[in-house]
Enzyme design. Structure first.
Site, short mmCIF file in Angstrom:
data_model
loop_
_atom_site.label_atom_id
_atom_site.label_comp_id
_atom_site.label_asym_id
_atom_site.label_seq_id
_atom_site.Cartn_x
_atom_site.Cartn_y
_atom_site.Cartn_z
NE ARG A 228 -84.60 78.92 -8.48
CZ ARG A 228 -84.12 79.95 -8.84
NH1 ARG A 228 -82.91 79.97 -8.31
NH2 ARG A 228 -84.35 80.93 -9.59
CE1 TYR B 48 -86.68 53.90 -3.60
CE2 TYR B 48 -85.27 55.40 -4.52
CZ TYR B 48 -86.71 54.83 -4.29
OH TYR B 48 -87.66 55.59 -4.86
CG ASP C 90 -80.70 56.47 1.32
OD1 ASP C 90 -81.05 56.67 2.39
OD2 ASP C 90 -80.81 56.13 0.09
CE LYS D 269 -89.70 56.69 0.74
NZ LYS D 269 -88.24 56.22 0.07
C1 LIG Z 1 -87.54 56.48 -1.03
C2 LIG Z 1 -86.06 56.19 -0.92
C3 LIG Z 1 -85.43 57.11 -1.79
C4 LIG Z 1 -85.73 58.40 -2.72
O1 LIG Z 1 -86.48 59.38 -1.96
P1 LIG Z 1 -87.76 60.04 -2.67
O2 LIG Z 1 -88.16 61.06 -1.65
O3 LIG Z 1 -88.74 58.93 -3.13
O4 LIG Z 1 -87.24 60.76 -3.73
C5 LIG Z 1 -83.95 56.93 -1.64
N1 LIG Z 1 -83.53 56.21 -0.71
C6 LIG Z 1 -84.15 55.17 -0.13
C7 LIG Z 1 -83.63 54.33 0.93
C8 LIG Z 1 -85.57 55.30 -0.40
O5 LIG Z 1 -86.34 54.48 0.52
#
Ligand SMILES: *Cc1c(COP(=O)(O)O)cnc(C)c1O
Length: 383
Positions: free
Chosen positions: A50, A102, A174, A199
């Site tokens: 961890r 998001y 983000d 993504k």
């Molecule tokens: C998908 C997404 C998230 C969250 O990420 P996860 O890997 O699904 O937990 C946060 N911000 C944006 C812009 C996203 O597209």
């Protein structure tokens, strides 16, 4: 800003060191929970997985390299990475966040952290003055998403970073939609970059993961402590997949950008399409800022039809053959999504509409298939 043409070398070699025990060129998947000690407290720097795992450490180094930062941390998901940032705060602190970000980030803020007495101010961050206007002596964090999901609004990262610096707040960006290929927020003064590595970084729709990258050692130590104390770490197999994904990020992003531009242009001239949201259009309200801070405009876009009924949107969403109807984005295959009922269903309708997210809005993650096939698919679905 680094040059477009050296990013490939950087991505392919980020975090990659031949394995010291065998010379294996690819980072092994250290599928282990613990490490043998030769005497109590005598070990090779690895005690329990961890806290330490070599596959994860290689990936964390890669995250730092690709975002031009000093330190990277990997998390079990993008929202786990966001959650780690939120745990820097204490009750009474205030956060300024984008009003159209998001849905999962909004859900975490409004359903988990509001009841812990963290106060959120949601503003249109595409005008930096709105951010400056929402600052109070209690503001500790400014949360920016640019381009936003799904309306493709652009926030001037350098302008918001300057506001954060002046008021001693953390500015976290983000960067999921742009990916490090198109934008590096730390270079523009942000304190932390967050990604859903699920993504574009993973890039193949086969892993859930998140990351944070920062330059400040003290902040890194606090976030590492949170990472190991709360335990939302990714497994080594998932770290391996994202390490592999990063090696082709530049090639995939080049094609996402090319296809994105063609699809946006096609949709825009379509007689049944009302509006296309894509930050590469010169008349996009923040195109100049996008041009200043991004190296390209990517394959994410949204559009509405002239017939704004849910039925008309549903017909398109159900008729595509190359685009799959699914949440998520950033994989090699094209995806189509209905934010109002899917990714953004956790945002109350009133607020969604007020933010400009219409019931009929359709979001596309344009993949890297052949552009003519992608366009032909949209042509037959829109009819
Ligand atoms: C998908 C997404 C998230 C969250 O990420 P996860 O890997 O699904 O937990 C946060 N911000 C944006 C812009 C996203 O597209």
């Amino acid at each position: 800003m680094s040059h477009k043409n050296n990013l490939g070398t950087k991505y392919i070699h980020a975090g990659a060191h031949p394995d010291p025990s065998t010379g294996a060129i690819m980072t092994p998947i250290y599928q282990t929970s613990t490490y043998v000690q030769s005497a109590p407290g005598v070990h090779k720097g690895y005690e329990y997985a961890r806290s330490q795992n070599p596959t994860r450490f290689a990936l964390e180094e890669a995250f730092a390299v690709i975002e031009n930062g000093k330190f990277g941390l990997a998390f079990a998901s993008g929202v786990a990475a966001t959650d780690a940032v939120m745990r820097l705060l204490v009750p009474g602190d205030e956060v300024i966040a984008a009003h159209d970000m998001y849905g999962g980030t909004f859900r975490l803020f409004s359903k988990v952290y509001e009841k812990m007495n963290i106060k959120f101010h949601y503003v249109d961050t595409s005008n930096a003055e709105n951010v400056a206007g929402a600052i109070t002596p209690k503001t500790k964090l400014i949360w920016v998403e640019t381009p936003t999901n799904p309306l493709m609004n652009i926030t001037d990262i350098a302008a918001v970073a300057a506001i954060g610096k002046k008021h001693n707040c953390i500015v976290c960006v983000d960067n999921t939609f742009a990916s490090p290929y198109l934008q590096n927020p730390l270079d523009d003064g942000a304190t932390i970059v967050m990604h859903s590595a699920t993504k574009y970084l993973g890039g193949h729709s086969d892993v859930i993961q998140g990351c944070l990258v920062m330059n400040d050692q003290d902040l890194r130590d606090q976030l590492y402590f949170i990472q190991k104390s709360t335990g939302a770490v990714p497994g080594p197999q998932d770290c391996f997949l994202v390490l592999r994904g990063i090696k082709t990020l530049h090639v995939r992003m080049q094609r996402h950008c090319e296809n994105g531009e063609k699809v946006a242009a096609y949709l825009r001239q379509h007689p049944k399409v009302e509006k296309v949201y894509w930050c590469g259009f010169p008349d996009h309200p923040n195109h100049d800022i996008a041009k200043k801070q991004m190296r390209g405009f990517g394959g994410m876009m949204s559009f509405t039809l002239k017939d704004d009924s849910i039925a008309a949107a549903t017909k398109v969403l159900s008729s595509t053959k190359i685009f799959s109807l699914a949440e998520s984005l950033g994989g090699v295959e094209s995806l189509i999504n209905h934010p109002a009922s899917m990714t953004h269903a956790s945002i109350p309708r009133e607020q969604r509409i007020a933010n400009g997210l219409a019931d009929g809005l359709i979001r596309l993650s344009v993949g890297i298939e052949d552009a003519e096939d992608i366009i032909a698919d949209l042509a037959q679905a829109i009819g």
